[in-house]
Design an enzyme around this catalytic site. Structure first.
Site, mmCIF file in Angstrom:
data_model
loop_
_atom_site.group_PDB
_atom_site.id
_atom_site.type_symbol
_atom_site.label_atom_id
_atom_site.label_comp_id
_atom_site.label_asym_id
_atom_site.label_seq_id
_atom_site.Cartn_x
_atom_site.Cartn_y
_atom_site.Cartn_z
ATOM 1 N N HIS A 138 2.363 2.895 6.077
ATOM 2 C CA HIS A 138 1.410 4.076 6.860
ATOM 3 C C HIS A 138 2.423 4.789 7.628
ATOM 4 O O HIS A 138 2.813 4.275 8.900
ATOM 5 C CB HIS A 138 0.068 3.440 7.477
ATOM 6 C CG HIS A 138 -0.484 4.569 8.362
ATOM 7 N ND1 HIS A 138 -1.209 5.486 7.688
ATOM 8 C CD2 HIS A 138 -0.711 4.726 9.929
ATOM 9 C CE1 HIS A 138 -1.718 6.327 8.621
ATOM 10 N NE2 HIS A 138 -1.617 5.915 9.828
ATOM 11 N N LYS A 159 0.984 12.082 14.221
ATOM 12 C CA LYS A 159 1.974 12.088 13.420
ATOM 13 C C LYS A 159 1.957 13.411 12.594
ATOM 14 O O LYS A 159 3.181 14.071 12.208
ATOM 15 C CB LYS A 159 2.202 10.960 12.455
ATOM 16 C CG LYS A 159 2.095 9.600 13.156
ATOM 17 C CD LYS A 159 2.353 8.402 12.277
ATOM 18 C CE LYS A 159 0.836 8.118 11.541
ATOM 19 N NZ LYS A 159 -0.115 7.921 12.136
ATOM 20 N N ASP A 177 0.364 10.101 5.295
ATOM 21 C CA ASP A 177 -0.099 9.003 5.418
ATOM 22 C C ASP A 177 0.290 7.592 4.690
ATOM 23 O O ASP A 177 0.536 6.955 5.143
ATOM 24 C CB ASP A 177 -1.567 9.487 4.536
ATOM 25 C CG ASP A 177 -2.712 8.182 4.534
ATOM 26 O OD1 ASP A 177 -2.633 7.859 5.726
ATOM 27 O OD2 ASP A 177 -3.526 8.277 3.906
#
Length: 305
Positions: A138, A159, A177
């Site tokens: 992730h 992020k 992701d």
């Protein structure tokens, strides 16, 4: 163990199938191809039978200089090991004898018009990537001025928003992701997407955006070599390292150690700018330059003078 089929190679390189069209489901598990030169003269001690066998002009011309019986012996000694397939390069046509042996043993025989050197370079590159050990994590993957960076942190830490800022600064987006990491060698880690999320970036409060359609083709690239692992974390009082030179830390992926940095978030901090600085600093270190060593050298020179 990862594997692909002969069909995958046939489709990728648009190869002509000469025989064995019903055997294209044969499995390939070894990266890199092999040219059976020594095997034609009877040396089989280290024959990589699991690899794709490529026959160029040298191999075919050598066989043509042999007598019919010698040719049968040389080819028979190789096909009995049942390699995944044979691929003939440069569009060579005088190979009916090879076709017969492959038909008898049920081994696919394919052909390309490309030269041997060019084709092997492309084939080996494809095999190394397709069969590389991989894992998914992730995070977000970006390329900052040619330097591949993995951004990690808890969900919602920022992020994707940071990646968006870097894209607007002219850097390139790779994956959001789910980042797929592939081990291409002892020290080479490749970061890419999982195809499904290709070009898509999810921004909280905005939704899903297509980076290419919104910012152009130059804002995206399929893959990048990962050389920095940066973790975004919440601000912690008195936790930042203010020394001249940060002690090197590493994160390990698939047995490869990647330099690790932590960037703490606080309103007003230019996180994207810090990531750019970290990327440039890493590059300068590869060239042998250390800002801390340069600074200390200046102080010593002043003290001595």
């Amino acid at each position: 163990m990862k594997s692909i089929t002969v069909q995958n190679i046939k489709d990728t390189f648009q190869l002509e199938v000469l025989t064995g069209a019903d055997r294209l489901d044969r499995i390939i598990t070894r990266p890199r191809s092999h040219r059976p030169g020594l095997e034609f003269v009877g040396y089989f001690d280290f024959f990589p039978m699991e690899r794709v066998q490529v026959l160029g002009r040298k191999e075919i011309n050598y066989l043509l200089t042999r007598s019919v019986e010698e040719r049968k012996l040389h080819i028979g000694n190789i096909v009995k090991y049942h390699p995944p397939c044979f691929i003939v390069t440069t569009g060579q046509e005088e190979i009916h004898y090879l076709t017969l042996f492959c038909e008898q043993e049920g081994i696919p025989l394919l052909r390309t018009a490309e030269t041997t050197t060019e084709f092997i370079a492309k084939l080996d590159g494809y095999l190394v990537k397709a069969l590389a050990p991989e894992m998914s994590i992730h995070g977000v993957c970006v390329n900052v001025a040619g330097i591949g960076i993995l951004l990690r942190g808890k969900s919602g830490i920022g992020k994707s928003e940071t990646a968006h800022t870097l894209i607007r600064k002219g850097h390139r987006f790779v994956a959001d992701d789910i980042v797929v990491l592939k081990k291409l060698g002892p020290t080479t880690l490749l970061g890419t997407h999982n195809q499904t999320s290709r070009e898509f970036l999810a921004l909280r409060s905005v939704g899903l955006i297509n980076v290419v359609r919104q910012y152009g083709r130059t804002a995206f690239q399929d893959e990048t070599r990962i050389v920095l692992d940066i973790e975004l974390s919440p601000w912690r009082e008195n936790a930042l390292n203010n020394e001249l030179e940060v002690v090197p830390q590493f994160t390990e992926y698939l047995g490869i150690q990647i330099p690790h940095l932590e960037v703490q978030l606080q309103p007003g901090r230019d996180v994207a700018g810090l990531i750019e600085a970290a990327a440039n600093n890493w590059y300068l270190k590869q060239l042998g330059y250390s800002a801390a060593e340069d600074f200390m050298s200046r102080i010593q020179n002043e003290m001595q003078s």
